[in-house]
Design a protein around this motif. Structure first.
Motif, short mmCIF file in Angstrom:
data_model
loop_
_atom_site.label_atom_id
_atom_site.label_comp_id
_atom_site.label_asym_id
_atom_site.label_seq_id
_atom_site.Cartn_x
_atom_site.Cartn_y
_atom_site.Cartn_z
N UNK A 1 -10.00 -6.59 7.51
CA UNK A 1 -10.95 -5.96 6.72
C UNK A 1 -10.19 -5.00 5.69
N UNK A 2 -11.10 -4.77 4.67
CA UNK A 2 -10.46 -3.93 3.51
C UNK A 2 -9.03 -4.07 3.10
N UNK A 3 -8.87 -5.20 2.77
CA UNK A 3 -7.59 -5.81 2.48
C UNK A 3 -6.27 -5.75 3.49
N UNK A 4 -6.49 -5.62 4.70
CA UNK A 4 -5.48 -5.76 5.52
C UNK A 4 -4.75 -6.93 5.44
N UNK B 1 -7.48 0.86 2.57
CA UNK B 1 -6.66 1.03 4.02
C UNK B 1 -6.22 2.56 3.90
N UNK B 2 -5.75 2.97 2.75
CA UNK B 2 -5.23 4.25 2.60
C UNK B 2 -6.19 5.38 2.97
N UNK B 3 -7.37 5.03 2.39
CA UNK B 3 -8.61 5.95 2.56
C UNK B 3 -8.91 6.15 4.28
N UNK C 1 -6.87 6.23 6.86
CA UNK C 1 -6.02 7.27 7.20
C UNK C 1 -6.04 8.49 6.57
N UNK C 2 -6.57 8.67 5.36
CA UNK C 2 -6.77 9.88 4.55
C UNK C 2 -7.61 10.66 5.25
N UNK C 3 -8.83 9.80 5.79
CA UNK C 3 -10.10 10.41 6.27
C UNK C 3 -9.78 11.01 7.65
N UNK C 4 -9.15 9.97 8.40
CA UNK C 4 -8.81 10.46 9.83
C UNK C 4 -8.22 11.55 9.80
N UNK D 1 3.82 9.66 -0.48
CA UNK D 1 3.03 10.40 -1.69
C UNK D 1 1.43 10.36 -1.58
N UNK D 2 0.93 9.26 -1.09
CA UNK D 2 -0.48 9.38 -0.80
C UNK D 2 -1.07 10.21 0.07
#
Ligand code: FCB
Length: 460
Positions: free
Chosen positions: A43-46, A112-114, A116-119, A167-168
């Protein structure tokens, strides 16, 4: 808290009044890893990882289990964060799936980064400290196709990933761990073949270890530059080796076991060299080390994460090595691993003695698998409660012996994909029904939550 000596270690979680566990600053947390819980592999580009490939290969995992769905945490993370908050734990240790956050050509995958950012943002909002491991074994498959960790280039690709993701996510992470258990990545991945990518040559394993450690050292520099407020460290699994043999060769066998499991990793990190006795154990397997590598690998650490599970009994193999011989009549977990809390105390005290620059220690994993069942809505995991009590007592003893230990993470927050053992082995303090994805707090989870609430109340 009432300390009732008549209550057994299986029934209560009541550390003695002078235990380090009562100190509010002693961190108690729970741990997981991306591939073991997330699911949503496409999903989502993984992109695919070596564990997708390995678990899809017949015969590699028990019952052919894969991480395709796992605990479906990718979709259920919000309710899982609520569960973590209900446990009153101070920290959550998770890992980032490299193939979820970075594209094949090395660009950030923002979807994908979003995740982890949300979590991480939600965990912080609940007051939890965030402990993030960059590599818990899920190498992007396209890098394995170019040689994986046996190829030096993978160390540089790992540093690029560390640079990009730190960085992200800068400002959302309390502690970064570069690698989880490089011993398992190198040895099980490239030596025994029990884990992905399933290669079986000790020459690959020692070279892979060197590149893992090099990648670690390169990543440390990136993490420090991009997220200066966070702590930076690494997580090593350690093993206690003893012998029932009486001769000097058997004593040496036990020493070699620990050298191979512990010092192989800790010496380069803390002494900037490999123990030379390793190359007698594995003739011809000395890795190619370039000038400057050991200085990169030995970069100072803010913490050392220690994962401990069991003791191994060995005898001499009559040559340069050792053979494992199972002890009869000892207590064992669902994994068949011996329950041996004193091994943890012994190793911690030994590391404190042998490594003058030992950084502060966090026990980043400890726990046990048991065949837990939900009966009338309850899971009575007494053996786990006893296990946790005894290992935490061992940690307390090590602290009292002068070792700087600052926290302890239970493996695991919830039952999950136990690598080659699939879903049969249940390590969670929360039970997962894989058919419905229903989570049920086991008795151990309830007792830990109760204890932490009491601790917070008495120290408020
Ligand atoms: C460790 C791993 C972890 C889990 C436990 C039981 O080696 O780091 O992912 O599988 O063992």
């Amino acid at each position: 808290m009432v300390l009732d000596a008549s209550v057994t270690l299986e029934e209560s979680f009541s550390p003695p009044a002078d235990s380090v566990l009562w100190r509010p600053e002693f961190l108690l947390g729970a741990a997981t890893a991306a591939y073991q819980i997330e699911g949503a592999i496409a999903e989502d580009g993984r992109i695919p990882s070596i564990w997708d490939t390995f678990s899809a290969t017949p015969g590699k995992t028990l019952a052919g289990d894969t991480g395709d769905i796992a605990c479906d945490h990718y979709h259920r993370w919000q309710s899982d964060v609520e569960l973590l908050a209900d446990l009153n734990v101070g920290a959550y240790r998770l890992s980032i799936s490299w193939p979820r956050v970075m594209t094949r050509d090395g660009q950030p995958n923002q979807k994908g980064i979003a995740f982890y950012r949300n979590l991480l943002t939600a965990l912080r909002a609940k007051g939890l400290k965030t402990w993030v491991t960059l590599y818990h074994w899920d190498l992007p498959q396209h890098l394995e196709d170019k040689g994986g960790w046996v190829d030096r280039d993978t160390a540089y690709r790992f540093a690029e990933y560390a640079d990009m993701i730190s960085r992200e996510l800068a400002g959302l992470v309390d502690a970064w761990a570069t690698l989880n258990e490089p011993w398992c990545s190198a040895m099980h991945g490239y030596g025994t073949g029990h884990h992905a990518p399933g290669k079986t040559d000790v020459v690959f394993a020692t070279q892979a270890m060197h590149h893992l450690l090099l990648g670690h050292g390169l990543a440390v520099a990136q993490l420090r530059a991009n997220d200066p407020a966070a702590q930076v460290g690494i997580v090593a699994n350690v093993g206690r080796g003893t012998t029932t043999g009486s001769g000097a060769a058997d004593q040496r066998a036990a020493w070699l076991f620990e050298l191979q499991h512990n010092n192989w990793i800790l010496d380069p990190l803390l002494k900037k060299s490999y123990p030379s006795a390793l190359w007698a154990l594995w003739p011809g397997a000395e890795p190619m080390v370039l000038d400057g590598d050991m200085d990169i690998i030995g970069a100072p650490l803010d913490f050392l994460g220690i994962n401990y599970y069991f003791r191994t009994n060995v005898v001499s193999d009559g040559k340069n090595g050792y053979t494992e011989v199972d002890l009869e009549g000892v207590e064992r977990t669902q994994m068949g691993w011996e329950v041996h809390p004193d091994g943890l105390r012994h190793l911690l005290v030994g590391f404190h003695r042998d490594y003058p620059n030992l950084p502060p220690i966090y026990i980043t994993e400890n726990g046990m698998a048991s065949d837990d069942k939900v009966v009338d809505g309850e899971v009575d995991d007494r053996s786990r409660i006893s296990f946790l009590n005894r290992h935490l007592a061992a940690v307390d003893q090590a602290v009292k012996a002068g070792v700087d230990i600052r926290g302890y993470f239970i493996w695991s927050l919830m039952d999950n994909f136990e690598w080659a053992f699939g879903y049969e082995r249940r390590f969670g303090i929360i039970h997962v029904d894989y058919a419905t994805q229903q989570r049920t707090l086991k008795r151990s989870a309830k007792l830990v939550a109760q204890f932490l609430a009491q601790r917070a109340a008495t120290t408020a």
